[in-house]
Design a protein around this motif. Structure first.
Motif, PDB file in Angstrom:
ATOM      1  N   GLY A   1       0.820  -1.206   0.000  1.00  0.00           N
ATOM      2  CA  GLY A   1       0.000   0.000   0.000  1.00  0.00           C
ATOM      3  C   GLY A   1       0.851   1.252   0.000  1.00  0.00           C
TER       4      GLY A   1
ATOM      5  N   GLY B   1      -0.128   4.488   0.424  1.00  0.00           N
ATOM      6  CA  GLY B   1      -0.773   5.673   0.991  1.00  0.00           C
ATOM      7  C   GLY B   1       0.197   6.344   1.947  1.00  0.00           C
ATOM      8  N   GLY B   2      -0.340   7.157   2.852  1.00  0.00           N
ATOM      9  CA  GLY B   2       0.521   7.889   3.781  1.00  0.00           C
ATOM     10  C   GLY B   2       1.293   6.966   4.709  1.00  0.00           C
ATOM     11  N   ALA B   3       0.634   5.934   5.236  1.00  0.00           N
ATOM     12  CA  ALA B   3       1.312   5.019   6.169  1.00  0.00           C
ATOM     13  C   ALA B   3       2.387   4.231   5.432  1.00  0.00           C
ATOM     14  CB  ALA B   3       0.303   4.075   6.812  1.00  0.00           C
TER      15      ALA B   3
ATOM     16  N   LEU C   1       4.276  -2.211  -2.819  1.00  0.00           N
ATOM     17  CA  LEU C   1       3.314  -2.759  -3.778  1.00  0.00           C
ATOM     18  C   LEU C   1       2.034  -1.942  -3.683  1.00  0.00           C
ATOM     19  CD1 LEU C   1       3.758  -6.554  -2.886  1.00  0.00           C
ATOM     20  CD2 LEU C   1       5.130  -5.136  -4.434  1.00  0.00           C
ATOM     21  N   GLU C   2       1.589  -1.405  -4.798  1.00  0.00           N
ATOM     22  CA  GLU C   2       0.394  -0.555  -4.782  1.00  0.00           C
ATOM     23  C   GLU C   2      -0.592  -1.074  -5.829  1.00  0.00           C
ATOM     24  OE1 GLU C   2      -1.194   1.977  -3.160  1.00  0.00           O
ATOM     25  OE2 GLU C   2      -2.661   1.693  -4.762  1.00  0.00           O
ATOM     26  N   LYS C   3      -1.807  -1.332  -5.400  1.00  0.00           N
ATOM     27  CA  LYS C   3      -2.738  -1.980  -6.329  1.00  0.00           C
ATOM     28  C   LYS C   3      -3.298  -1.054  -7.413  1.00  0.00           C
ATOM     29  CE  LYS C   3      -7.198  -2.197  -3.898  1.00  0.00           C
ATOM     30  NZ  LYS C   3      -8.204  -3.114  -3.373  1.00  0.00           N
TER      31      LYS C   3
ATOM     32  N   GLY D   1      -0.973   7.206  -3.004  1.00  0.00           N
ATOM     33  CA  GLY D   1      -1.714   8.203  -2.218  1.00  0.00           C
ATOM     34  C   GLY D   1      -2.910   7.714  -1.431  1.00  0.00           C
ATOM     35  N   GLY D   2      -3.684   6.762  -2.006  1.00  0.00           N
ATOM     36  CA  GLY D   2      -4.851   6.256  -1.284  1.00  0.00           C
ATOM     37  C   GLY D   2      -5.737   7.371  -0.764  1.00  0.00           C
ATOM     38  N   ASN D   3      -6.333   7.127   0.384  1.00  0.00           N
ATOM     39  CA  ASN D   3      -7.195   8.148   0.996  1.00  0.00           C
ATOM     40  C   ASN D   3      -6.400   9.334   1.506  1.00  0.00           C
ATOM     41  OD1 ASN D   3      -9.850   7.241   0.735  1.00  0.00           O
ATOM     42  ND2 ASN D   3      -9.467   5.663   2.251  1.00  0.00           N
ATOM     43  N   THR D   4      -5.120   9.109   1.784  1.00  0.00           N
ATOM     44  CA  THR D   4      -4.288  10.215   2.265  1.00  0.00           C
ATOM     45  C   THR D   4      -4.243  11.323   1.210  1.00  0.00           C
ATOM     46  OG1 THR D   4      -2.941   8.522   3.337  1.00  0.00           O
ATOM     47  CG2 THR D   4      -2.051  10.759   3.299  1.00  0.00           C
TER      48      THR D   4
ATOM     49  N   ALA E   1      -1.313  -6.945  -3.767  1.00  0.00           N
ATOM     50  CA  ALA E   1      -0.946  -8.027  -2.848  1.00  0.00           C
ATOM     51  C   ALA E   1      -2.198  -8.874  -2.619  1.00  0.00           C
ATOM     52  CB  ALA E   1      -0.447  -7.449  -1.535  1.00  0.00           C
TER      53      ALA E   1
ATOM     54  N   THR F   1      -2.576  -1.038   3.870  1.00  0.00           N
ATOM     55  CA  THR F   1      -3.549  -1.019   2.770  1.00  0.00           C
ATOM     56  C   THR F   1      -4.774  -0.157   3.034  1.00  0.00           C
ATOM     57  OG1 THR F   1      -4.363  -3.071   3.707  1.00  0.00           O
ATOM     58  CG2 THR F   1      -2.947  -3.277   1.802  1.00  0.00           C
TER      59      THR F   1
ATOM     60  N   ALA G   1     -10.213   1.963  -3.739  1.00  0.00           N
ATOM     61  CA  ALA G   1      -9.277   0.903  -3.316  1.00  0.00           C
ATOM     62  C   ALA G   1      -9.408   0.537  -1.844  1.00  0.00           C
ATOM     63  CB  ALA G   1      -7.841   1.357  -3.594  1.00  0.00           C
TER      64      ALA G   1
ATOM     65  N   ASP H   1      -8.391  -5.090   1.966  1.00  0.00           N
ATOM     66  CA  ASP H   1      -7.560  -6.238   1.541  1.00  0.00           C
ATOM     67  C   ASP H   1      -6.579  -6.688   2.621  1.00  0.00           C
ATOM     68  OD1 ASP H   1      -8.779  -5.282  -0.728  1.00  0.00           O
ATOM     69  OD2 ASP H   1      -7.005  -5.438  -2.008  1.00  0.00           O
TER      70      ASP H   1
ATOM     71  N   GLU I   1      -4.692   3.101   8.623  1.00  0.00           N
ATOM     72  CA  GLU I   1      -6.125   2.819   8.776  1.00  0.00           C
ATOM     73  C   GLU I   1      -6.425   1.322   8.794  1.00  0.00           C
ATOM     74  OE1 GLU I   1      -8.638   5.006   6.059  1.00  0.00           O
ATOM     75  OE2 GLU I   1     -10.456   4.080   6.881  1.00  0.00           O
TER      76      GLU I   1
HETATM   77  P1  ADP Z   1      -3.395   4.993   5.095  1.00  0.00           P
HETATM   78  O1  ADP Z   1      -4.068   6.285   5.419  1.00  0.00           O
HETATM   79  O2  ADP Z   1      -3.500   4.008   6.187  1.00  0.00           O
HETATM   80  O3  ADP Z   1      -2.014   5.184   4.563  1.00  0.00           O
HETATM   81  P2  ADP Z   1      -4.497   4.988   2.432  1.00  0.00           P
HETATM   82  O4  ADP Z   1      -5.910   4.781   2.073  1.00  0.00           O
HETATM   83  O5  ADP Z   1      -3.961   6.374   2.340  1.00  0.00           O
HETATM   84  O6  ADP Z   1      -4.265   4.382   3.902  1.00  0.00           O
HETATM   85  O7  ADP Z   1      -3.553   4.077   1.526  1.00  0.00           O
HETATM   86  C1  ADP Z   1      -3.750   2.713   1.349  1.00  0.00           C
HETATM   87  C2  ADP Z   1      -3.137   2.316   0.022  1.00  0.00           C
HETATM   88  O8  ADP Z   1      -3.103   0.893  -0.069  1.00  0.00           O
HETATM   89  C3  ADP Z   1      -3.925   2.794  -1.180  1.00  0.00           C
HETATM   90  O9  ADP Z   1      -3.061   3.446  -2.079  1.00  0.00           O
HETATM   91  C4  ADP Z   1      -4.505   1.522  -1.777  1.00  0.00           C
HETATM   92  O10 ADP Z   1      -4.678   1.588  -3.180  1.00  0.00           O
HETATM   93  C5  ADP Z   1      -3.460   0.493  -1.388  1.00  0.00           C
HETATM   94  N1  ADP Z   1      -3.935  -0.903  -1.361  1.00  0.00           N
HETATM   95  C6  ADP Z   1      -5.108  -1.374  -0.891  1.00  0.00           C
HETATM   96  N2  ADP Z   1      -5.185  -2.712  -1.024  1.00  0.00           N
HETATM   97  C7  ADP Z   1      -4.021  -3.119  -1.606  1.00  0.00           C
HETATM   98  C8  ADP Z   1      -3.484  -4.375  -2.028  1.00  0.00           C
HETATM   99  N3  ADP Z   1      -4.172  -5.505  -1.888  1.00  0.00           N
HETATM  100  N4  ADP Z   1      -2.248  -4.397  -2.594  1.00  0.00           N
HETATM  101  C9  ADP Z   1      -1.544  -3.257  -2.759  1.00  0.00           C
HETATM  102  N5  ADP Z   1      -2.001  -2.044  -2.407  1.00  0.00           N
HETATM  103  C10 ADP Z   1      -3.218  -1.959  -1.823  1.00  0.00           C
END
Ligand code: ADP
Length: 604
Positions: free
Chosen positions: A161, A163-165, A183-185, A190-193, A307, A342, A370, A374, A572
């Motif tokens: 993942g 994202g920020g974490a 690994l980023e799906k 960036g994700g929710n961050t 992943a 993730t 996303a 997972d 998260e």
């Molecule tokens: P956090 O705030 O905890 O960092 P985020 O929502 O910002 O969480 O980031 C989570 C990231 O993990 C997202 O970029 C999302 O696309 C990624 N992610 C979610 N599931 C998977 C997975 N199975 N494999 C790889 N990346 C994933």
């Protein structure tokens, strides 16, 4: 690593118009239809050509320039695609088409409509430039997607993942000398961050001190525990609070994240203004800088790589991850360990309902698609303990049509009030997110109106800082600006007398510095000077408090209460820190602090 096409570094969204020009070529100023000194190669005539295609949320208008028979510039003039998702996909594809002088591009999964809008838009413009059918539709397909060419890789640390974490963990692990892969799906970091406002609570920050705000780690802990109904994991809250200032200094000094020096925000449930705000008031600043730093440190970041399974050895220690990339199963071995980052499961309706039936499909979400839990599922599969899964947070002030969080509505923290369909106030607007959200969904209409005037607008300038969002709300008839309160009421067919009376009563009530009617917290500001604003808002699911149980080192705990060797989690995806309810600005503190701590312990 060899890929079919050069992997494009993620060009982070500007959320506004963007413009990409080919290196070494000048964009031409000639417009379509004008006489041109055409140099014709590939059938393309020099000039600048416009096009418009439907995207996910509305039309995407763009301009394409041709110089010396090649695409020399692609500019998206206006669009309303999802920030951090659709607009980022369009940027990536524009850069790809420009670099390859080709429009025969693959769409980016998860952003199909936005991808098609940009690809078809450029094709439309180039058709006007005289492009041949062959140029538009043949040749090798170009792709913005990372394609891995080996079936097995080995690193010290695998972070799942981006994202920020995940990025905080990756940078910290690399700073400690580990070889790291993220690994980023999805196709972008960036994700929710990324789509958050980026506010981070730091007791004792330079901005707090400069503004004369007295705060302490103890006060921060007290507020966080109160906000979470005291069911929070107190040890973890202590770790987050005690390491917040260090995390902030790391962000500023090592990562070069820029924070606004003249702005400190008090989110609901905090006893003092405590959140420092990055420039742009978006998570983009932090993600962009973390990604740059991770690249500098040699971290490998594979997007479009999902992943799917944790690999354990005969001693139940985690030794790697299986992932899927471009339809292929890839094995990643970890010499030291794996960090799951993730994010939550706010976008997974089935999972939401499994743990709390109240949050069914009636709720839209602020989360990126996303956020499907997972990491929680993968960890549970190998015996991890889950905690607080039923606590799902809804954010009170979102777009009633798309579910996306509204940053313009952060005028609430500067003094805006909530009014219901009968023109009456009904709740302390500075209270907890769950209480405000429940109060809104308890109104007959299941939405509310946020109202403010010039005294409040001048504090945070929300309609300017978030101008693009503001315009989108106005264009969707969800926000209205007017010179009088009566006009605001008229716009949404609210009883005028009741509406104006409520606001006048509020202004009179707070004249003595306190809100006797509903005991609103924070700074109180009157709504008496125009222009005035009214915005329709409703709650969406926003954050999942529950997740994988971790200890203060960030290690994952099994259902039997033991440490699962070599497995860490942060952000998260974990549960326990926020109890029943996360306070605003605490997610970013959590992800940076715990991402770093997991990486520090793993690389020790
Ligand atoms: P956090 O705030 O905890 O960092 P985020 O929502 O910002 O969480 O980031 C989570 C990231 O993990 C997202 O970029 C999302 O696309 C990624 N992610 C979610 N599931 C998977 C997975 N199975 N494999 C790889 N990346 C994933």
């Amino acid at each position: 690593m060899k890929t079919k096409n050069k992997i494009l570094s993620v060009i982070l969204a500007t959320f506004m118009m963007f413009n990409l020009v080919a290196c070494g070529q000048n964009g031409t100023s000639e417009t379509a239809g004008s006489k041109s000194d055409a140099v014709e190669t590939a059938g393309l005539k020099n000039g600048t050509y416009t096009a418009s295609q439907q995207g996910h949320n509305g039309p995407v208008n763009l301009e394409v320039s041709v110089n010396e028979g090649k695409i020399s510039n692609i500019t998206v003039i206006s669009h309303s695609e999802t920030p951090g998702l659709g607009d980022s996909a369009m940027e990536k594809l524009s850069a790809l088409m420009l670099e390859n002088n080709s429009v025969n591009a693959d769409v980016i999964a998860g952003a199909t409509f936005s991808s098609n809008a940009i690809i078809n838009g450029v094709k439309e413009a180039l058709t006007k430039a005289g492009a041949s059918e062959e140029f538009l539709n043949s040749g090798e397909k170009i792709s913005a997607v990372t394609k891995l060419d080996k079936s097995e890789y080995s690193y010290d640390v695998i972070v799942i993942g981006a994202g920020g974490a995940g990025l905080s963990a990756a940078v910290e692990a690399a700073q400690n000398g580990a070889s790291v892969v993220v690994l980023e799906k999805t196709s972008q970091t960036g994700g929710n961050t990324l789509v958050s406002g980026g506010g981070i609570n730091i007791p004792g920050s330079d901005v707090q001190i400069a503004n004369g705000i007295e705060d302490s780690v103890e006060k921060f802990i007290e507020d966080t525990l109160k906000g979470g109904d005291n069911i929070n994991d107190k040890e973890l809250v202590g770790v987050v609070a005690n390491n917040a200032l260090d995390a902030y200094n790391w962000l500023v000094n090592d990562i070069h994240v820029e924070f606004m020096q003249d702005r400190i925000q008090q989110f609901g449930g905090h006893s003092v203004p405590r959140a420092v705000i990055p420039v742009g008031n978006k998570g983009t600043e932090m993600i962009k800088k973390l990604e740059t730093k991770s690249k500098e440190l040699g971290v490998d970041l594979y997007t479009n790589t999902t992943a799917t399974q944790l690999i354990v050895d005969e001693n139940s220690a985690v030794v790697g991850v299986y992932a899927e990339n471009d339809g292929n199963k890839i094995k990643f071995n970890s010499n030291k360990g794996v960090i799951i980052a993730t994010g939550g499961f706010g976008a997974n309706i089935e999972m939401r309902v499994k743990y709390n039936p109240a949050y069914n499909e009636d709720y839209k979400t602020t989360c990126v698609p996303a956020s499907t839990g997972d990491g929680i599922i993968m960890a549970e599969d190998i015996g991890a303990q889950l905690v607080d899964m039923e606590y799902i947070q809804v954010y009170p002030t979102c777009n009633t049509q798309t579910g996306i969080i509204s940053y313009v509505a952060n005028s609430r923290f500067d003094g805006a009030i909530l009014i219901n369909g009968d023109g009456k106030r009904f709740i302390d607007e500075m209270g907890r997110r769950d209480i405000i959200s429940n109060a809104i969904t308890s109104q007959e209409e299941k939405f509310a109106y946020l109202v403010w005037g010039q005294e409040i607008e001048t504090v945070g300038n929300m309609t300017k800082v978030h101008e693009k969002e503001y315009k989108e709300f106005v264009n969707s008839d969800l926000l209205h600006k007017a010179e009088t309160l009566e006009e605001l009421a008229e716009f949404f067919n609210i009883d005028k007398d009741s509406f104006v009376n409520s606001i006048n009563e509020y202004n009179n009530d707070i004249a003595d510095g306190s809100d006797d009617a509903l005991k609103r917290g924070g700074t109180l500001r009157t709504i008496s000077q125009g222009p005035f604003y009214i915005q329709k808002v409703a709650p969406s699911t926003h954050h999942t408090m529950g997740g994988i149980k971790i200890n203060v080192q960030g290690q994952v705990i099994s259902t039997e209460g033991n440490i699962i060797p070599n497995l860490y989690a942060a952000g998260e995806v974990t549960g326990g820190i926020h109890g029943t309810n996360r306070l605003g600005g605490n997610a970013i503190t959590d992800i940076v602090v715990m991402g770093r701590i997991a990486a520090q312990n793993l690389t020790k």
